[in-house]
Design a protein around this motif. Structure first.
Motif, mmCIF file in Angstrom:
data_model
loop_
_atom_site.group_PDB
_atom_site.id
_atom_site.type_symbol
_atom_site.label_atom_id
_atom_site.label_comp_id
_atom_site.label_asym_id
_atom_site.label_seq_id
_atom_site.Cartn_x
_atom_site.Cartn_y
_atom_site.Cartn_z
ATOM 1 N N PRO A 1 8.618 10.597 -2.224
ATOM 2 C CA PRO A 1 9.621 9.933 -3.214
ATOM 3 C C PRO A 1 10.996 10.324 -2.904
ATOM 4 O O PRO A 1 11.793 9.992 -3.451
ATOM 5 C CB PRO A 1 9.059 10.384 -4.636
ATOM 6 C CG PRO A 1 8.151 11.375 -4.063
ATOM 7 C CD PRO A 1 7.561 11.615 -2.910
ATOM 8 N N ASP A 2 11.203 11.510 -2.302
ATOM 9 C CA ASP A 2 12.449 12.030 -1.995
ATOM 10 C C ASP A 2 13.032 11.883 -0.627
ATOM 11 O O ASP A 2 14.173 11.997 -0.375
ATOM 12 C CB ASP A 2 12.427 13.538 -2.164
ATOM 13 C CG ASP A 2 11.457 14.503 -0.966
ATOM 14 O OD1 ASP A 2 10.515 13.325 -0.762
ATOM 15 O OD2 ASP A 2 11.640 15.337 -0.746
ATOM 16 N N ARG B 1 0.872 -1.159 0.155
ATOM 17 C CA ARG B 1 -0.016 -0.005 -0.012
ATOM 18 C C ARG B 1 0.729 1.294 0.036
ATOM 19 O O ARG B 1 1.821 1.324 0.478
ATOM 20 C CB ARG B 1 -1.055 -0.113 1.194
ATOM 21 C CG ARG B 1 -2.124 0.986 0.963
ATOM 22 C CD ARG B 1 -3.052 0.783 2.261
ATOM 23 N NE ARG B 1 -3.807 -0.522 2.023
ATOM 24 C CZ ARG B 1 -4.019 -1.445 2.824
ATOM 25 N NH1 ARG B 1 -3.149 -1.459 4.097
ATOM 26 N NH2 ARG B 1 -4.702 -2.426 2.823
ATOM 27 N N ASP B 2 0.454 2.221 -0.653
ATOM 28 C CA ASP B 2 1.208 3.579 -0.721
ATOM 29 C C ASP B 2 2.556 3.511 -1.696
ATOM 30 O O ASP B 2 3.388 4.390 -1.536
ATOM 31 C CB ASP B 2 1.118 4.169 0.413
ATOM 32 C CG ASP B 2 -0.247 4.642 1.009
ATOM 33 O OD1 ASP B 2 -1.227 4.701 -0.029
ATOM 34 O OD2 ASP B 2 -0.476 4.722 2.152
ATOM 35 N N ARG B 3 2.615 2.215 -2.155
ATOM 36 C CA ARG B 3 4.356 2.298 -2.990
ATOM 37 C C ARG B 3 3.969 1.866 -4.388
ATOM 38 O O ARG B 3 3.188 1.032 -4.666
ATOM 39 C CB ARG B 3 4.886 1.099 -2.218
ATOM 40 C CG ARG B 3 5.416 1.358 -0.919
ATOM 41 C CD ARG B 3 6.503 0.353 -0.098
ATOM 42 N NE ARG B 3 6.540 0.594 1.135
ATOM 43 C CZ ARG B 3 7.264 1.521 1.694
ATOM 44 N NH1 ARG B 3 8.205 1.964 0.928
ATOM 45 N NH2 ARG B 3 7.322 1.738 2.903
ATOM 46 N N HIS C 1 9.623 0.048 -4.410
ATOM 47 C CA HIS C 1 10.446 0.883 -3.902
ATOM 48 C C HIS C 1 10.731 0.946 -2.438
ATOM 49 O O HIS C 1 9.939 0.424 -1.797
ATOM 50 C CB HIS C 1 10.343 2.467 -4.446
ATOM 51 C CG HIS C 1 10.109 2.443 -6.095
ATOM 52 N ND1 HIS C 1 11.177 2.602 -6.735
ATOM 53 C CD2 HIS C 1 9.100 2.473 -7.040
ATOM 54 C CE1 HIS C 1 10.875 2.645 -8.055
ATOM 55 N NE2 HIS C 1 9.591 2.472 -8.115
ATOM 56 N N GLN C 2 11.836 1.662 -2.127
ATOM 57 C CA GLN C 2 12.119 1.610 -0.620
ATOM 58 C C GLN C 2 11.499 2.923 -0.067
ATOM 59 O O GLN C 2 11.998 3.697 1.001
ATOM 60 C CB GLN C 2 13.595 1.638 -0.700
ATOM 61 C CG GLN C 2 14.369 0.563 -1.150
ATOM 62 C CD GLN C 2 13.668 -1.017 -1.018
ATOM 63 O OE1 GLN C 2 13.128 -1.116 -0.021
ATOM 64 N NE2 GLN C 2 13.724 -1.437 -1.986
ATOM 65 N N TRP C 3 10.619 3.758 -0.918
ATOM 66 C CA TRP C 3 9.928 4.826 -0.508
ATOM 67 C C TRP C 3 8.400 4.825 -0.762
ATOM 68 O O TRP C 3 8.079 4.209 -1.817
ATOM 69 C CB TRP C 3 10.857 6.105 -0.904
ATOM 70 C CG TRP C 3 10.869 5.863 -2.586
ATOM 71 C CD1 TRP C 3 12.129 5.561 -3.346
ATOM 72 C CD2 TRP C 3 10.152 6.079 -3.739
ATOM 73 N NE1 TRP C 3 11.960 5.437 -4.314
ATOM 74 C CE2 TRP C 3 10.905 5.865 -4.944
ATOM 75 C CE3 TRP C 3 8.577 6.688 -3.833
ATOM 76 C CZ2 TRP C 3 10.216 5.822 -6.130
ATOM 77 C CZ3 TRP C 3 8.034 6.513 -4.986
ATOM 78 C CH2 TRP C 3 8.965 6.435 -6.135
ATOM 79 N N PRO C 4 7.826 5.577 -0.002
ATOM 80 C CA PRO C 4 6.084 5.723 -0.242
ATOM 81 C C PRO C 4 6.154 6.940 -1.307
ATOM 82 O O PRO C 4 6.844 7.607 -1.230
ATOM 83 C CB PRO C 4 5.625 5.846 0.816
ATOM 84 C CG PRO C 4 6.629 6.704 1.849
ATOM 85 C CD PRO C 4 8.156 6.238 1.208
ATOM 86 N N ILE C 5 4.727 6.745 -1.895
ATOM 87 C CA ILE C 5 4.479 7.747 -2.884
ATOM 88 C C ILE C 5 4.410 9.086 -2.349
ATOM 89 O O ILE C 5 4.564 10.100 -3.015
ATOM 90 C CB ILE C 5 3.259 7.574 -3.569
ATOM 91 C CG1 ILE C 5 2.886 8.267 -4.867
ATOM 92 C CG2 ILE C 5 1.878 7.328 -2.856
ATOM 93 C CD1 ILE C 5 3.996 8.284 -6.025
#
Length: 293
Positions: free
Chosen positions: A122-123, A48-50, A115-119
């Motif tokens: 992203p930074d 979720r959210d990725r 990814h290793q970050w959520p939407i």
């Protein structure tokens, strides 16, 4: 006729349910869909959210296998999508937010990679991943030895690591982090890999150079780059058997004497979830995320 199923009020056409996708065991597409439906409670929070990349293998792992990062053609309008920054320009990717979109994606026959970050940020990374990849004749047994060293090294910096199998031949270590960019996490992960090689020069390796890898464990730190993705916890993998990227306990890592001890297939996951629940649930608790040193 293609059967129509309703999932959370969404109508889905689920096709070719009898097709054998994993020839070594006869595991069918219908069983793939059943697996994802029954693991949704633990899988969805990690999706979720990725933004999701799909590794698709519609005719099984021995057929055509390809990555799909952009929104696939024919995606229903109720599936959530989001614009994702890329160096070559923004792209639109899928977010698997609920059971209906999970089952729609599973019907495409996919591995899930995130990814290793959520939407939302992203930074800024909220995960650190170390992919321990053994070069034959090394196996996951050697990966476990390296993982135990890395666990203690991360703990020295106040970071708690959680292991899962890659679902192929190696091991992944995950940790929740905060307050750092993907570049900063990548640099820290590379430092850990270099230190592991220095501490275990006959076992660990931080460079991908092929001729150095036989018998060693490559500590792949590069998957922390913002553009990279890693197999999501609980995803099936495109192998001849329905192998799962399965969370494991540190006791199992400590006691791993043979590769078979840390090899899990779809039918194994129901009993494991009953026994352990989601071993990676702490990664979802933002209060447990640690700053990089």
């Amino acid at each position: 006729m293609t059967p129509i199923t309703e999932v959370e009020g969404r109508r889905l056409a689920l096709s070719n349910l009898e097709k054998v996708l994993y020839p070594a065991t006869g595991f069918t597409k219908g069983e793939v869909l059943h697996y994802y439906a029954t693991t949704a409670e633990v899988l969805l929070p990690h999706l979720r959210d990725r933004p999701v990349s799909f590794l698709r293998y519609p005719d099984g792992p021995e057929g055509q296998v390809f990555f799909a990062k952009n929104v696939p053609p024919g995606t229903p309008d109720w599936v959530t999508t989001a614009e994702v920054p890329r160096s070559e320009g923004p792209a639109r990717m899928v977010l698997v937010q609920d059971l209906a979109s999970l089952m729609w994606a599973a019907n495409l026959v996919t591995e899930f990679h995130t990814h290793q970050w959520p939407i939302s940020t992203p930074d800024e990374a909220d995960r650190l991943v170390l992919d321990l990849d053994p070069g034959p004749p090394a196996t996951i047994v050697e990966c476990c030895e390296v993982a135990l060293w890395l666990r203690e090294r991360l703990a020295a910096d106040g970071i708690e690591a959680y292991p899962k199998t890659a679902g192929s031949k190696g091991l992944h270590l995950l940790a929740a982090v905060r307050g750092a960019s993907s570049d900063q996490v990548s640099e820290y992960a590379k430092q850990l890999a270099v230190e592991a090689e220095r501490a275990m020069p006959r076992l660990a390796l931080h460079r991908m150079t092929r001729n150095l890898r036989p018998g060693k464990v490559f500590v792949d730190w590069s998957q922390n780059a913002a553009r990279k993705t890693t197999a999501t916890p609980y995803t099936l993998r495109a192998r001849t058997r329905p192998l799962v990227s399965a969370p494991v306990t540190w006791t199992e890592v400590e006691e791993c004497g043979t590769p078979a001890r840390l090899s899990f297939e779809a039918p194994d996951m129901g009993p494991r979830l009953q026994d352990y629940g989601d071993l990676l649930a702490p990664l979802l608790d933002g209060e447990r995320a640690a700053p990089l040193p």
